[in-house]
Design an enzyme around this catalytic site. Structure first.
Site, PDB file in Angstrom:
ATOM      1  N   GLU A   1       0.884  -1.173   0.000  1.00  0.00           N
ATOM      2  CA  GLU A   1       0.000   0.000   0.000  1.00  0.00           C
ATOM      3  C   GLU A   1       0.916   1.216   0.000  1.00  0.00           C
ATOM      4  O   GLU A   1       1.489   1.555   1.040  1.00  0.00           O
ATOM      5  CB  GLU A   1      -0.879   0.014   1.262  1.00  0.00           C
ATOM      6  CG  GLU A   1      -1.859  -1.115   1.360  1.00  0.00           C
ATOM      7  CD  GLU A   1      -3.040  -0.979   0.408  1.00  0.00           C
ATOM      8  OE1 GLU A   1      -3.232   0.105  -0.169  1.00  0.00           O
ATOM      9  OE2 GLU A   1      -3.753  -1.976   0.232  1.00  0.00           O
TER      10      GLU A   1
ATOM     11  N   CYS B   1      -2.411   9.182   2.810  1.00  0.00           N
ATOM     12  CA  CYS B   1      -2.053   8.650   1.482  1.00  0.00           C
ATOM     13  C   CYS B   1      -3.094   9.009   0.440  1.00  0.00           C
ATOM     14  O   CYS B   1      -2.777   9.173  -0.727  1.00  0.00           O
ATOM     15  CB  CYS B   1      -1.856   7.148   1.562  1.00  0.00           C
ATOM     16  SG  CYS B   1      -3.263   6.312   2.297  1.00  0.00           S
TER      17      CYS B   1
ATOM     18  N   GLU C   1       4.117  13.253  -4.379  1.00  0.00           N
ATOM     19  CA  GLU C   1       3.381  13.252  -3.118  1.00  0.00           C
ATOM     20  C   GLU C   1       4.076  14.167  -2.114  1.00  0.00           C
ATOM     21  O   GLU C   1       5.208  13.906  -1.713  1.00  0.00           O
ATOM     22  CB  GLU C   1       3.328  11.817  -2.588  1.00  0.00           C
ATOM     23  CG  GLU C   1       2.459  11.665  -1.382  1.00  0.00           C
ATOM     24  CD  GLU C   1       2.495  10.243  -0.822  1.00  0.00           C
ATOM     25  OE1 GLU C   1       3.601   9.675  -0.709  1.00  0.00           O
ATOM     26  OE2 GLU C   1       1.416   9.716  -0.502  1.00  0.00           O
TER      27      GLU C   1
HETATM   28  P1  NAD Z   1       8.374   4.840   4.775  1.00  0.00           P
HETATM   29  O1  NAD Z   1       8.355   4.100   3.500  1.00  0.00           O
HETATM   30  O2  NAD Z   1       9.492   5.733   5.065  1.00  0.00           O
HETATM   31  O3  NAD Z   1       8.287   3.868   6.019  1.00  0.00           O
HETATM   32  C1  NAD Z   1       7.224   2.959   6.201  1.00  0.00           C
HETATM   33  C2  NAD Z   1       7.714   1.793   7.038  1.00  0.00           C
HETATM   34  O4  NAD Z   1       8.725   1.096   6.306  1.00  0.00           O
HETATM   35  C3  NAD Z   1       8.362   2.183   8.368  1.00  0.00           C
HETATM   36  O5  NAD Z   1       7.990   1.223   9.343  1.00  0.00           O
HETATM   37  C4  NAD Z   1       9.850   2.096   8.058  1.00  0.00           C
HETATM   38  O6  NAD Z   1      10.632   1.833   9.188  1.00  0.00           O
HETATM   39  C5  NAD Z   1       9.873   0.928   7.106  1.00  0.00           C
HETATM   40  N1  NAD Z   1      11.053   0.892   6.205  1.00  0.00           N
HETATM   41  C6  NAD Z   1      11.816   1.929   5.772  1.00  0.00           C
HETATM   42  N2  NAD Z   1      12.817   1.477   4.975  1.00  0.00           N
HETATM   43  C7  NAD Z   1      12.672   0.136   4.889  1.00  0.00           C
HETATM   44  C8  NAD Z   1      13.383  -0.892   4.202  1.00  0.00           C
HETATM   45  N3  NAD Z   1      14.452  -0.632   3.442  1.00  0.00           N
HETATM   46  N4  NAD Z   1      12.965  -2.162   4.336  1.00  0.00           N
HETATM   47  C9  NAD Z   1      11.883  -2.454   5.079  1.00  0.00           C
HETATM   48  N5  NAD Z   1      11.168  -1.527   5.767  1.00  0.00           N
HETATM   49  C10 NAD Z   1      11.553  -0.241   5.668  1.00  0.00           C
HETATM   50  O7  NAD Z   1       6.963   5.603   4.808  1.00  0.00           O
HETATM   51  P2  NAD Z   1       6.461   6.615   5.916  1.00  0.00           P
HETATM   52  O8  NAD Z   1       7.187   7.895   5.667  1.00  0.00           O
HETATM   53  O9  NAD Z   1       6.478   5.976   7.260  1.00  0.00           O
HETATM   54  O10 NAD Z   1       4.923   6.739   5.499  1.00  0.00           O
HETATM   55  C11 NAD Z   1       4.468   7.648   4.569  1.00  0.00           C
HETATM   56  C12 NAD Z   1       4.144   6.944   3.269  1.00  0.00           C
HETATM   57  O11 NAD Z   1       3.189   5.907   3.485  1.00  0.00           O
HETATM   58  C13 NAD Z   1       3.495   7.863   2.273  1.00  0.00           C
HETATM   59  O12 NAD Z   1       4.082   7.697   1.002  1.00  0.00           O
HETATM   60  C14 NAD Z   1       2.045   7.413   2.253  1.00  0.00           C
HETATM   61  O13 NAD Z   1       1.363   7.701   1.059  1.00  0.00           O
HETATM   62  C15 NAD Z   1       2.168   5.961   2.501  1.00  0.00           C
HETATM   63  N6  NAD Z   1       0.894   5.416   3.013  1.00  0.00           N
HETATM   64  C16 NAD Z   1       0.108   4.673   2.170  1.00  0.00           C
HETATM   65  C17 NAD Z   1      -1.120   4.175   2.605  1.00  0.00           C
HETATM   66  C18 NAD Z   1      -2.013   3.380   1.699  1.00  0.00           C
HETATM   67  O14 NAD Z   1      -3.011   2.840   2.168  1.00  0.00           O
HETATM   68  N7  NAD Z   1      -1.703   3.251   0.417  1.00  0.00           N
HETATM   69  C19 NAD Z   1      -1.511   4.406   3.917  1.00  0.00           C
HETATM   70  C20 NAD Z   1      -0.685   5.161   4.745  1.00  0.00           C
HETATM   71  C21 NAD Z   1       0.525   5.640   4.276  1.00  0.00           C
END
Ligand code: NAD
Length: 491
Positions: free
Chosen positions: A250, A284, A385
């Site tokens: 997602e 999101c 975004e």
């Molecule tokens: P992010 O990708 O930075 O982090 C999300 C999660 O992934 C965190 O727990 C982080 O620790 C982990 N992570 C980071 N690097 C990783 C790696 N290399 N391997 C595995 N895990 C890793 O995102 P964020 O800044 O926490 O969240 C914001 C983003 O989430 C936005 O782009 C938003 O659109 C998206 N989002 C999407 C939905 C949806 O339903 N489509 C819902 C909520 C948020």
């Protein structure tokens, strides 16, 4: 402060390295908790525990109805502690307490919904074309699931993953965002209280690049479910290729909210704001890409500017606050960077763009509600975004132009449009290439309907029956009741 720890194989566990992390309130930068900061070793231990619990433990072999009863109990515990959870979420994310209370009510409902589905799949008997045989199609739990969630809706996003996984009979390792782990820790405590067996729900804390990556890479994880940014999603997909694990993603969105001249002006205006400013735009599905038809453009821009200038910024814990801070200094830098880019690209900054001057907000990571007009479809501020309280306005003349521009994006999470014309409703609904399309509404979601993205907004669906199916494997069992030698080889 007492350190909050990870939960591995039924035991509350500090990081092997003994490292800790301070958890910050983004409104005033106060330290609200200290948590264990795990590493790869800890993640490996959690995966081992989940593997054992799946291969040998009772949970996958427990009848669905019984798993459902346990999940109902968990839903009740979440309702019992909803106010504590909501306060924790607001302190950790900065969003208003009202929003956190809505989240908690939704979360309890999500567990109830999947509890109800846990015993509904009776399999399927196929009328076999082979004589004297039976053909049975059954769904089985997919196995050990790594579940990585983001910071914007910390517990809601974790619940979208945890509830269906448990209903299906999987075992899990949850990894919340390292900056917002508090409510996920609390719900892990409630899983224990609800009677979920040891090793079924494991919790690891720590950075994505180590703990998250370990879950994505591990050959003992059968499915990795991730919500977060698009680049992280790609990294996880590559890591998952090692053992061809199932991947559910997602990712982000850049979501058009399109208003035609014949729309109900006041309602559309209200939902242009509702589409963006909850949780300071860190959603999101935020409708941050506003598209206005010629006939209402000027009046709507003025109305937006006027309403946005009156959005009350403040502490999410205080009644009456409508918008809190961004999640972190780093994220504020990113949003401010986009505002700079928007100006450089020639978009017209009509409102905001800076930090609020109120000294009471000085320690919070605030950015003012920001309105750009005169935006072009190909600007970065329109295409990428921003994930903050920023609206870009594009003007359009025809329905074809609106549809073409709305679809010209790598994202495909959600879109909305406002019109009273039934033929246009039909054409636009069919033409928009997004996982959710709202007609005369915006940002509505509920547990019964699937959620997910077209294009680079993701892979798979959460919520609804499809949300449960993600956590199952389909098995075809064919039994021959009258097998006889056919003497084909070597006879
Ligand atoms: P992010 O990708 O930075 O982090 C999300 C999660 O992934 C965190 O727990 C982080 O620790 C982990 N992570 C980071 N690097 C990783 C790696 N290399 N391997 C595995 N895990 C890793 O995102 P964020 O800044 O926490 O969240 C914001 C983003 O989430 C936005 O782009 C938003 O659109 C998206 N989002 C999407 C939905 C949806 O339903 N489509 C819902 C909520 C948020």
């Amino acid at each position: 402060m007492t350190e909050k720890t990870m939960h591995i194989d039924g035991v509350w566990t500090r990081a092997g390295s003994a490292a800790t992390r301070d958890i910050i309130n983004p409104f005033d930068q106060g330290v609200i908790a200290v948590v264990s900061e795990g590493g790869r070793e800890d993640a490996r231990d959690a995966v081992d525990a989940a593997r054992q619990a799946f291969d040998r433990g009772p949970w996958p072999r427990t009848p669905g109805a019984e798993r459902g009863r346990v999940l109902m109990r968990l839903a009740g515990l979440i309702e019992r502690d909803a106010e504590e959870l909501a306060r924790m979420e607001t302190l950790n994310t900065g969003k208003t307490l009202e929003e956190s209370r809505w989240d908690m009510a939704d979360i309890a409902g999500i567990f109830r919904y999947f509890a109800g589905l846990a015993d509904k799949d009776g399999g399927e008997v196929i009328a076999s074309p082979v004589q004297d045989s039976t053909s049975l199609v059954v769904r089985e739990p997919v196995g050990v699931c790594g579940q990585i969630s983001p910071w914007n809706y910390p517990l809601l996003q974790a619940a979208w993953k945890l509830a269906p996984a448990l209903a299906a009979g999987c075992t899990v390792v949850m990894k919340p965002s390292e900056i917002t782990p508090l409510t996920t820790i609390k719900v892990t405590e409630l899983c224990v209280e609800a009677g979920i067996p040891d090793g079924v729900v494991n919790l690891v804390l720590g950075p994505g690049a180590t703990v998250g990556a370990e879950l994505a890479e591990s050959p003992d994880v059968d499915l990795i479910s991730f919500t977060g940014g698009i680049e992280t999603g790609k990294t996880i997909m590559r890591a998952a290729a090692g053992n061809v694990k199932k991947v559910a993603l997602e990712l982000g969105g850049k979501n058009p909210n399109i208003v035609f001249d014949d729309a109900d002006f006041e309602t559309a205006l209200d939902y242009l704001l509702n589409g963006v400013f909850f949780h300071a735009g860190q959603i999101c599905s935020a409708g941050a890409r506003v598209m206005l038809q010629d006939g209402i453009h000027d009046r709507m821009v003025e109305a937006l500017r006027e309403r946005m200038s009156r959005i009350r910024l403040g502490d999410g814990m205080v009644q009456g606050t409508r918008m809190g801070p961004l999640i972190s200094a780093a994220h504020r830098d990113k949003v401010e960077g986009y505002i700079r880019i928007g100006r450089e690209e020639g978009a017209r900054l009509l409102l905001g763009g800076g930090r609020p001057s109120d000294p009471a907000l000085a320690r919070g990571f605030f950015v003012e509600p920001t309105l750009f007009t005169d935006c072009a479809n190909d600007m970065r501020i329109v295409q990428e975004e921003v994930f903050g309280p920023v609206i870009t306005v594009e003007r359009f003349s025809t329905e074809e132009e609106a549809l073409r521009n709305a679809n010209s994006t790598i994202y495909g999470l959600s879109a909305g449009f406002w019109t009273r014309d039934p033929d246009r409703i039909r054409r636009m609904s069919a033409g928009l290439r997004f996982g959710t399309v709202w007609v005369n509404d915006f940002n509505v979601y509920f547990t019964q309907a699937p959620w997910g993205g077209f294009k680079q907004s993701g892979l798979g669906r959460e919520l609804g029956r499809m949300g449960l199916e993600e956590y199952t494997e389909v098995k075809h069992v064919f039994q021959n009741h009258n097998a006889r030698p056919v003497h084909w080889f070597g006879a």
